[in-house]
Motif scaffolding. Sequence first.
Motif, short mmCIF file in Angstrom:
data_model
loop_
_atom_site.label_atom_id
_atom_site.label_comp_id
_atom_site.label_asym_id
_atom_site.label_seq_id
_atom_site.Cartn_x
_atom_site.Cartn_y
_atom_site.Cartn_z
N SER A 161 -3.18 8.27 5.69
CA SER A 161 -3.67 8.13 4.40
C SER A 161 -2.97 7.37 3.55
N ARG A 162 -3.73 6.01 3.08
CA ARG A 162 -3.22 5.06 2.40
C ARG A 162 -4.26 3.96 1.70
N ILE B 276 -8.31 5.32 1.93
CA ILE B 276 -7.89 5.21 4.22
C ILE B 276 -7.55 6.26 4.96
N THR B 277 -8.17 7.19 4.63
CA THR B 277 -7.44 8.63 5.97
C THR B 277 -8.05 9.34 6.98
N ARG B 278 -6.84 8.82 7.98
CA ARG B 278 -7.15 9.31 9.94
C ARG B 278 -6.49 10.39 9.40
N GLU C 210 1.13 -1.48 -0.48
CA GLU C 210 0.36 0.26 0.14
C GLU C 210 0.77 1.34 -0.41
N ARG D 14 -10.22 3.75 -3.66
CA ARG D 14 -10.71 3.87 -1.79
C ARG D 14 -9.75 4.03 -0.97
#
Length: 364
Positions: free
Chosen positions: A195-196, A180-182, A151, A178
């Motif tokens: 963000s990954r 995934i962001t934290r 990733e 798609r």
Amino acid sequence: MILRPQTMSAFICIWACFLLRISATAAAAQDKTPDETVTCLVSEECHLPCMFTPAPNQSVRWFRRDVVMFSFGETHGESQALAGRATMFPPMIAGGNATLVLREVGLKDRGMYRCHVRTSEGEHSAKVVLKVEALIHGLSLELSRLSGYEEMKCTVRDVFPPPRVTWATEPPTFEDLRPITRMLADKRGLYTADSRLKVLKGQPDLIYICKVTTSYGGPTWTSSLRERTITGNEGRDLTIPCFAPPYLNSPGRLRGPGTYSCIFSMLYNTHTERSDVAINFPTANRSTSPQTSYWWIVGLVVAVTVLALTAMLVYLKLRGNAAKSSPRYPEEETELNSVRDVEGAGENTRHFPAGDNNGQPGLS
């Protein structure tokens, strides 16, 4: 329709009140100073402006949520609400400038401030909206395998307000990205964005692009990365290409085996090309490729064979010469002498016929 005197009086009063209210609102609108917005950076110095018409007997107060934050020219002196971080300059105040200088600004300083100036000729008020932000100073993008799969990981640290992260690829792909962001905030209130995005399968030569912007506007930071594997053959030169995306169009070239990172950097933009180079080494049971040569081994075998044959011929020749020149053994010499004596005796003996010498036997 005939109006009674009481009704007529009430009607006139309503209209008079309405007109007075409109007049007061218009006057207030003319006297109102529009709010000013100031954006300052975390840990830096900030200036909150307040301009007025200079006059004698000046006193200044700065309020925040109706709490006096700083004052000048009054008997109670400076307020401690800003813990000594605020300053005003008397020469500037005398000239009609009541700007408040606030040092080491933090997120807790955000909000609405009100400047109130009182002079011998009247009063003046102004409002200032203070916004505080932490700019983006760097953006990192790397390939990670810690989650058990490949990733892309895009990270930006110490930012406020929370930034917005978007992804793209070059060339564009029709697959739905798609990520995934934290967003994680530290004790200062600054955010770290993590963000990954999973690497798309079957598309090994894609460029992954991460873009980060803040809600206050400003420049967009971009970081892009391409990971690929290049295979070369042992003993041959290897050329590693390095090309940036169209917005950073500049070719690069590296030579030699190994692992290389080629980085293009511009203001707010960074592109990285990372190439993992693999070298093919031929095995014993595999036919030799045109790029690989072992002729030195063949030459060595031929040379050893020639030397061995030459040594053998020299040895045989020396042995033959030694055999010709060496004396015979005693037994062979005795036998040869015997043969020579017999042959010599036969040559010296004469034979006489029978009846010769008057019938007398021949003398032996």
